[in-house]
Each structure stands twice: as C-alpha cells, then as structure tokens.
Design a protein around this motif. Sequence first.
Motif, mmCIF file in Angstrom:
data_model
loop_
_atom_site.group_PDB
_atom_site.id
_atom_site.type_symbol
_atom_site.label_atom_id
_atom_site.label_comp_id
_atom_site.label_asym_id
_atom_site.label_seq_id
_atom_site.Cartn_x
_atom_site.Cartn_y
_atom_site.Cartn_z
ATOM 1 N N ILE A 94 0.841 -1.196 0.000
ATOM 2 C CA ILE A 94 0.000 0.000 0.000
ATOM 3 C C ILE A 94 0.877 1.246 0.000
ATOM 4 O O ILE A 94 0.615 2.207 -0.723
ATOM 5 C CB ILE A 94 -0.950 0.004 1.217
ATOM 6 C CG1 ILE A 94 -1.967 -1.136 1.087
ATOM 7 C CG2 ILE A 94 -1.667 1.341 1.338
ATOM 8 C CD1 ILE A 94 -2.920 -1.242 2.254
ATOM 9 N N TYR A 95 1.942 1.220 0.804
ATOM 10 C CA TYR A 95 2.833 2.387 0.890
ATOM 11 C C TYR A 95 3.410 2.721 -0.483
ATOM 12 O O TYR A 95 3.486 3.886 -0.869
ATOM 13 C CB TYR A 95 3.963 2.126 1.884
ATOM 14 C CG TYR A 95 4.801 3.352 2.163
ATOM 15 C CD1 TYR A 95 4.465 4.216 3.199
ATOM 16 C CD2 TYR A 95 5.904 3.664 1.368
ATOM 17 C CE1 TYR A 95 5.216 5.352 3.449
ATOM 18 C CE2 TYR A 95 6.656 4.800 1.612
ATOM 19 C CZ TYR A 95 6.313 5.637 2.652
ATOM 20 O OH TYR A 95 7.053 6.770 2.887
ATOM 21 N N SER A 96 3.814 1.695 -1.238
ATOM 22 C CA SER A 96 4.403 1.944 -2.556
ATOM 23 C C SER A 96 3.384 2.574 -3.501
ATOM 24 O O SER A 96 3.725 3.438 -4.311
ATOM 25 C CB SER A 96 4.945 0.644 -3.158
ATOM 26 O OG SER A 96 3.901 -0.263 -3.459
ATOM 27 N N LYS A 97 2.118 2.167 -3.392
ATOM 28 C CA LYS A 97 1.078 2.762 -4.232
ATOM 29 C C LYS A 97 0.830 4.214 -3.837
ATOM 30 O O LYS A 97 0.635 5.076 -4.697
ATOM 31 C CB LYS A 97 -0.222 1.962 -4.120
ATOM 32 C CG LYS A 97 -0.149 0.566 -4.706
ATOM 33 C CD LYS A 97 -1.459 -0.173 -4.488
ATOM 34 C CE LYS A 97 -1.345 -1.637 -4.857
ATOM 35 N NZ LYS A 97 -2.588 -2.377 -4.575
ATOM 36 N N VAL A 98 0.839 4.463 -2.529
ATOM 37 C CA VAL A 98 0.668 5.839 -2.051
ATOM 38 C C VAL A 98 1.791 6.714 -2.590
ATOM 39 O O VAL A 98 1.556 7.821 -3.093
ATOM 40 C CB VAL A 98 0.640 5.879 -0.505
ATOM 41 C CG1 VAL A 98 0.715 7.317 0.000
ATOM 42 C CG2 VAL A 98 -0.628 5.219 0.018
ATOM 43 N N GLU A 99 3.031 6.218 -2.510
ATOM 44 C CA GLU A 99 4.175 6.981 -3.009
ATOM 45 C C GLU A 99 4.054 7.257 -4.505
ATOM 46 O O GLU A 99 4.319 8.361 -4.970
ATOM 47 C CB GLU A 99 5.473 6.216 -2.731
ATOM 48 C CG GLU A 99 5.967 6.341 -1.300
ATOM 49 C CD GLU A 99 7.393 5.859 -1.149
ATOM 50 O OE1 GLU A 99 7.731 4.819 -1.753
ATOM 51 O OE2 GLU A 99 8.174 6.519 -0.445
ATOM 52 N N LYS A 100 3.658 6.238 -5.269
ATOM 53 C CA LYS A 100 3.532 6.402 -6.720
ATOM 54 C C LYS A 100 2.462 7.433 -7.066
ATOM 55 O O LYS A 100 2.632 8.235 -7.984
ATOM 56 C CB LYS A 100 3.199 5.064 -7.382
ATOM 57 C CG LYS A 100 4.367 4.094 -7.436
ATOM 58 C CD LYS A 100 3.940 2.771 -8.053
ATOM 59 C CE LYS A 100 5.075 1.768 -8.054
ATOM 60 N NZ LYS A 100 4.654 0.445 -8.582
ATOM 61 N N MET A 101 1.343 7.401 -6.327
ATOM 62 C CA MET A 101 0.276 8.356 -6.612
ATOM 63 C C MET A 101 0.680 9.771 -6.222
ATOM 64 O O MET A 101 0.308 10.737 -6.892
ATOM 65 C CB MET A 101 -1.016 7.942 -5.903
ATOM 66 C CG MET A 101 -1.673 6.721 -6.520
ATOM 67 S SD MET A 101 -3.336 6.409 -5.870
ATOM 68 C CE MET A 101 -4.250 7.765 -6.597
#
Length: 205
Positions: A94-101
Amino acid sequence: MLLHDVLGDGTVTADKVVLYVGGGEEDEVPAEVKADLYYALLRGLGYQPKMRKAGGIVHIKLYGGEARKFARDALPYLVGLERMLEEVKGDEQIYSKVEKMIEMAKAEKVKARVEDFKESREVALEKEASFFKTRGGVIKGYVNIHAGAKGGPEADYIRTAAVLKALGVEKWGKQKRQIRLTGGALVAFMRLEPVCAALGICQKV
C-alpha cells in the motif's frame, strides 16, 4: 471509497490508475453493482474511465491525464496516509502505491522549443517530469520514455534529451524506459516555482 479500491488490490503505474472492484461471499453487494456505481460516480466527477468485467471481478481504469487528475484530487488524503504508514511501518504494498500516486500528483509538465532535425523546423514539444522526495528527504525526478511514441522509444529519448538540454540540464541517468534526474540534473527544475512549491523547498526572496 474510490481510493480504497486502488490501494487495496488495484494498481498504480506512471500513467495509469486501476481500481479493483471485487465481491466476496460475505459481500452483500455484487462487484458488478459496485463497479457501476463507481463508474457513474467517476463520470459525474468529470472522468472518462474504462471498465472491464470478467469473472465477477471488475477493473476500472484511468489513463494519462485522468490518472494524474485522480492522484491530484486524492493528494491531501495520500499525504496524510503516507505519514501514518511511515509511523506504523504499515503495508509496504500500500505504501508503494501511495508513493507512486503522490509522485503522479506532483508531476509537472515541462515545455520547451526544440529543433526537429528530420524536418528542419522548430516544433513545440511537451514532456512530463515527475519529482518526489524519498523517505530520507532526497529529491529525485524522472521523465518516462514511451515505446509507443512517434518513431519509437529511441526517437522519444532524443526528443526528451533535447528538451532537457533546452532547460539547461547537461547530465542525467538513462534507463530502459526512463530518464532519471538526480543531483545537478535537478537544479534547472528546482528553479521552476510549481516544482519547488510542490516539494516545499522554494526559497523566499
């Protein structure tokens, strides 16, 4: 609600956001019904989503500018979520998706005039550069190279390099599908107010 289905089993790439809409046995509302609701909601918000249904699972996709708009609209929630995940050492996926967004939301369009060598005429070329801070506070950036661009990826790289040089960038790192901007390569971009403001590093005169 929409953001939840992206960060759950959805996916985030440099130019695409996918909402995963599923329906388990305990879910009273079938995936197709929820997906139709989400689709109508996105349309009502001005988006033009693409929807694919298969085997009780529905994917709703936003591409390009619409994906970036979705990320920008969600930015206040994403920033708060990023801080919370850092504190509790939460789910890395989830953290990686948050960072990408967040990276997508802060992407800035960079315009420059470059010479089209093949046709010997000056053309306006627009590229998008993304900038972000790592967990350690280091600023990095990148520009995507597109395989489907006119003339293929190598031609897109040449055009992108011309834009960077026009902006005063002399050196950068080249990967298969990206130009990486670090260190001195960032100086020219950090002079642009939208970029430094998004990163919170503008110096007051």
